[in-house]
Design an enzyme around this catalytic site. Sequence first.
Site, short mmCIF file in Angstrom:
data_model
loop_
_atom_site.label_atom_id
_atom_site.label_comp_id
_atom_site.label_asym_id
_atom_site.label_seq_id
_atom_site.Cartn_x
_atom_site.Cartn_y
_atom_site.Cartn_z
N GLU A 1 0.81 -1.22 0.00
CA GLU A 1 0.00 0.00 0.00
C GLU A 1 0.84 1.28 0.00
OE1 GLU A 1 -2.92 -0.17 3.09
OE2 GLU A 1 -3.93 -1.91 2.24
N GLU B 1 -5.20 -8.70 0.33
CA GLU B 1 -6.04 -8.37 1.49
C GLU B 1 -7.47 -8.20 1.03
OE1 GLU B 1 -5.07 -5.09 4.02
OE2 GLU B 1 -2.93 -5.54 4.05
#
Length: 429
Positions: free
Chosen positions: A96, A304
């Site tokens: 991220e 995720e």
Amino acid sequence: RPARLPLLDLVVAPAARRARDAEPRGRQVLLGSHRRAARKRHQAAGHNLPLGPAPVLEDEYGGWLSRKVVEDFEHYSAVCFEQFGGRVKDWLTFNEPWCSTVLGYANGEMAPGRKEAPDTEPYTAAHHIILAHARAVHRYRKDFQGAQKGKIGITLNMDWKEPLTTKPEDRAAAQRALDWQLGWFADPIWKGDYPESMKKRCGDRLPSFTEEEKQMIRGTSDFFGLNHYSTAYISAPEGQAKTISMWGNVQSGGYFDDQEVESTDDPTWKRTDMQWAVVPWGLRRMVEYIHHEYHPRGGIIITENGTAVADDDVQVAKQDTFRVEYYQGYIAQLHGAIKDGVDVRGYFAWSLMDNFEWALGYSKRFGMVHVDYTTQKRTPKASAKMFSKIAKTNVLTIPLSVLGDSGFVPIKPGAGCKTEKDNPQQHNE
């Protein structure tokens, strides 16, 4: 899910960097964590980025705002490859990076907490992260991959952005929303340069790659890692767009104004304990977009996907129906994309156990296993049993009502609520 190794300050202290060697204490800590995993007969996967740069590097030269960090990150990565390559076969250079850059250098709500120059610093930090990623990948492929037989890539976080209407201006806004979060990192890695929309709107505030750097960066991921949680409708704003951060702060200027988008949620969508909208069809559209836009070698891996549920009480947690239905809906939509030819090769649920959730601490529970934080007792929830059954049988059993709710239903005209995934407080007011 790939394990986190947030110990850059232990491995690349200034003196150690000059000596081109890892600081011994950091090496011992990292080795210990992976040896414990090996004793449990787990195949370890790893990624090697703390959210912000190590404090020692932040103090020495400004962390990700300095090009010096690129060489240091390559050295840090090489230490990890050398020490753990026998056990780690799947590497993520960064997890991220949007969070590291926007939350760290635009609104200042995460490390290193900078918000003084949202018009330049997020772009500078991202530029150096992309270069650092590419250098680390080349180092792995040159010196380690042949012997260790592993894979290396990057994971990007992205919610699906659906145009609010069929108007050209709303479609363009939805594309900008994708460009300013996903394309910002994915375009250089899979295409060789930043999105044209960003180059046009940002001008010289967006750093540029040399032709040599473009060639170095392109193709530096063996798969496309995706963290996905939610979806929003996107439209062109009337006047200046106003966005709200996770902590309820108005975000404006620089990065936030550059993309010029407004987000809208469907009030009929269910919400998690994070107040994030549950929109399973958004995952399907997200992987379809990635598949057709980037054609990633090695396919797409969902690194995720999951939900927070207010299940502090262990008896309540044992029957986490909301989480069960969340996974059923999202996995069903992912299966539909695969049936239509989208190259998805892996799926990681977030998360196995309740854990420390960023700045929210232990207040939010994403786990399929309940953790009593006082006694450390672990109790599997219904979602854990469901997920175990899927893993054993490769079959998803889903109620027809949940399957039906997971599909796309257009928002009713004028029914949207002006909100943001990242502002849970707004829904509690």
